[in-house]
Write a protein that holds these residues in place. Sequence first.
Motif, short mmCIF file in Angstrom:
data_model
loop_
_atom_site.label_atom_id
_atom_site.label_comp_id
_atom_site.label_asym_id
_atom_site.label_seq_id
_atom_site.Cartn_x
_atom_site.Cartn_y
_atom_site.Cartn_z
N TRP A 1 0.82 -1.22 0.00
CA TRP A 1 0.00 0.00 0.00
C TRP A 1 0.85 1.27 0.00
N ALA A 2 2.15 1.14 0.14
CA ALA A 2 3.01 2.32 0.26
C ALA A 2 2.85 3.31 -0.90
N PRO A 3 2.80 2.86 -2.16
CA PRO A 3 2.64 3.84 -3.25
C PRO A 3 1.36 4.67 -3.13
N GLN A 4 0.26 4.04 -2.69
CA GLN A 4 -0.99 4.79 -2.54
C GLN A 4 -0.91 5.78 -1.38
N ILE A 5 -0.27 5.37 -0.29
CA ILE A 5 -0.17 6.23 0.88
C ILE A 5 0.70 7.45 0.59
N ARG A 6 1.70 7.27 -0.26
CA ARG A 6 2.60 8.40 -0.57
C ARG A 6 1.87 9.52 -1.31
N VAL A 7 0.80 9.17 -2.02
CA VAL A 7 0.16 10.18 -2.87
C VAL A 7 -1.22 10.61 -2.39
N GLY A 8 -1.71 10.04 -1.29
CA GLY A 8 -3.04 10.44 -0.84
C GLY A 8 -3.43 9.79 0.47
N ASP A 9 -4.69 9.95 0.83
CA ASP A 9 -5.17 9.43 2.11
C ASP A 9 -6.10 8.24 1.94
N THR A 10 -6.14 7.67 0.72
CA THR A 10 -7.03 6.55 0.44
C THR A 10 -6.23 5.34 -0.04
N VAL A 11 -6.54 4.20 0.54
CA VAL A 11 -5.97 2.93 0.10
C VAL A 11 -7.10 2.09 -0.47
N ARG A 12 -6.96 1.66 -1.71
CA ARG A 12 -7.97 0.84 -2.36
C ARG A 12 -7.49 -0.59 -2.46
N GLY A 13 -8.38 -1.51 -2.19
CA GLY A 13 -8.04 -2.93 -2.27
C GLY A 13 -9.27 -3.77 -1.99
N PRO A 14 -9.14 -5.10 -2.06
CA PRO A 14 -10.29 -5.97 -1.85
C PRO A 14 -10.48 -6.37 -0.39
N PHE A 15 -11.67 -6.82 -0.06
CA PHE A 15 -11.97 -7.51 1.20
C PHE A 15 -11.53 -6.74 2.44
N ALA A 16 -12.18 -5.62 2.67
CA ALA A 16 -11.85 -4.77 3.81
C ALA A 16 -12.00 -5.50 5.14
N ASP A 17 -12.92 -6.45 5.21
CA ASP A 17 -13.20 -7.12 6.47
C ASP A 17 -12.53 -8.49 6.60
N ALA A 18 -11.58 -8.77 5.72
CA ALA A 18 -10.82 -10.01 5.85
C ALA A 18 -10.02 -9.96 7.15
N ALA A 19 -10.19 -10.95 8.01
CA ALA A 19 -9.55 -10.95 9.33
C ALA A 19 -8.36 -11.91 9.35
N SER A 20 -7.28 -11.48 9.97
CA SER A 20 -6.08 -12.30 10.08
C SER A 20 -5.29 -11.87 11.31
N ALA A 21 -4.23 -12.61 11.58
CA ALA A 21 -3.29 -12.25 12.65
C ALA A 21 -1.92 -12.15 12.01
N PRO A 22 -1.62 -11.03 11.35
CA PRO A 22 -0.38 -10.91 10.58
C PRO A 22 0.85 -11.12 11.44
N ILE A 23 1.85 -11.76 10.84
CA ILE A 23 3.08 -12.07 11.58
C ILE A 23 4.25 -11.24 11.08
N HIS A 24 5.04 -10.75 12.02
CA HIS A 24 6.24 -9.96 11.76
C HIS A 24 7.29 -10.87 11.12
N GLU A 25 7.96 -10.40 10.07
CA GLU A 25 8.96 -11.22 9.40
C GLU A 25 10.10 -11.64 10.33
N ASP A 26 10.43 -10.78 11.31
CA ASP A 26 11.51 -11.14 12.22
C ASP A 26 11.09 -12.24 13.19
N ASP A 27 9.79 -12.37 13.46
CA ASP A 27 9.33 -13.48 14.28
C ASP A 27 9.47 -14.80 13.52
N ILE A 28 9.20 -14.77 12.22
CA ILE A 28 9.42 -15.97 11.40
C ILE A 28 10.91 -16.31 11.41
#
Length: 270
Positions: free
Chosen positions: A136-163
Amino acid sequence: MIVITDATGNIGRALAGRLVAAGRPVRAVSRDPERAALPSGVEVMPLASDGLFEGASKPFLHVQATGDGIATVLDRARAAGVRHVVLLSSGLIQEGADGTNPIHIAHAAAEQLVRASGLEWTFLRPTVFSANALQWAPQIRVGDTVRGPFADAASAPIHEDDIAAVAERALLDTGHHGAVHRLTGSEATTTRGQVTTLGRVLGLNLRYVEMPAEEAESALSAHMPQQVARGVLKSFAAMVGSQPEITATVQNVTGHPARTFTAWAEARCV
């Protein structure tokens, strides 16, 4: 000597740093060794190099880094005297999973090749990566809106350093032979929630606007095969309204709890 494939990726780079800090010799695989920019002391070689596994005790294999050539990589490792491999697989591999998903197919095939190789093995099956938010970084750099699918998709994202921390222990400690480690972060959030968290950390009023799945597929297909894009979207569609899996594996293996998405955002964005 520990060999790391995809050593310039988020997880491989974190693992290389950990192993160097622990005083372990590391040989890293990179398509462009001159630009790898890995910690001092890391030996960098292309995947096809002769002697890649010479003197190696254990490799850390990434399915995406070895691709269709994983059988050859395993043969080379075994011929060089390697006896145990740690494979970065996918959380999509589980009982009752959609076996038609291309991501599932690729990782399941890799796991089967490892099992059939005669080598001892450890599988890491992380679910959603916190680092996926970098898309999402390119969208955030140019505005306040992030567009993408499935806003309510739920997960427990993991930090790469924990892996990477779990991989380090699997490579250096005993007791991980034949283990399958399912890895998640410690806190549930939604896609919209991740964007809100990023906005708070960055001091921005970000909002997430859901786009139709068909539009998302078209956008993803510009960067990956269409079937893979469909598999990615199908996985996220299944997360909408779900109760995400949260495991204690990071805590159990490393002694510290998995970090939250907020912790990842604060580390990467501040």
